[in-house]
Design an enzyme around this catalytic site. Sequence first.
Site, PDB file in Angstrom:
ATOM      1  CB  SER A   6      -8.900  40.710  37.065  1.00 26.29           C
ATOM      2  OG  SER A   6      -8.517  41.484  38.181  1.00 26.29           O
ATOM      3  CB  SER A  17     -14.104  30.325  36.620  1.00 23.91           C
ATOM      4  OG  SER A  17     -15.163  31.240  36.606  1.00 23.91           O
ATOM      5  CE  LYS A  50     -14.378  37.668  38.633  1.00 21.72           C
ATOM      6  NZ  LYS A  50     -13.559  38.796  38.195  1.00 21.72           N
ATOM      7  CB  SER A  51     -15.698  40.723  44.189  1.00 18.17           C
ATOM      8  OG  SER A  51     -14.867  39.613  43.923  1.00 18.17           O
ATOM      9  CB  SER A 100     -15.518  42.160  34.987  1.00 16.42           C
ATOM     10  OG  SER A 100     -15.636  41.087  35.908  1.00 16.42           O
TER      11      SER A 100
END
Length: 199
Positions: A36, A108, A40-41, A38
């Site tokens: 969380s 994940s 990603k989104s 990092s």
Amino acid sequence: MGKSTNITWHDTTVTKQDRHAQNGHGSCVLWFTGLSGSGKSTIANAVSNELFRQGINEYVLDGDNIRHGLNKDLGFSEYDRTENIRRIGEVAKLFVDSGKVVTTAFISPFRSDRDQVRSIFSEQEFIEVFVDCPLEECERRDPKQLYAKARAGEIKDFTGIDSPYEAPEQAEITIHSNLVSVEEAVQHVLGYLQDKNII
């Protein structure tokens, strides 16, 4: 509730290959994984935006968004996390079959769950993108204040604090998001897709 048994798979008239031919590009899932905070989104959305700008059929499946609907019945126990990833893997497969380049952004955390998702795709359709960022940097960013809440004991089983994150061992793409810009990360991902003749 019992499992359905009286079911038969029906092949569709229009195939994935037909869609590829009509679209002028292939399809795959870009599976962004990482802690969380990092990025990603952010990177997944930036990749999707650039694909859209180039006329590529794309879609983003984001972890938080999926938990607002399809997976709103799931919590964060190990079982629920596994089921969360299993479901989104099946949804991503449908998107890939529809001819899209789908980007997913999910922590994940368990390697076995990601490998299970990989196993349902054809070769080169599952592209694991490890957004590698040190825990200290993710905590410093803490865009949703989740680390602060986890450290305060307000969130249990939080990945990186009291629940493990198992980093990929052989990700197709690794992005060190504390060292590169979002734009550089996007170009890295697009370069991979071009090298593999997906776009």
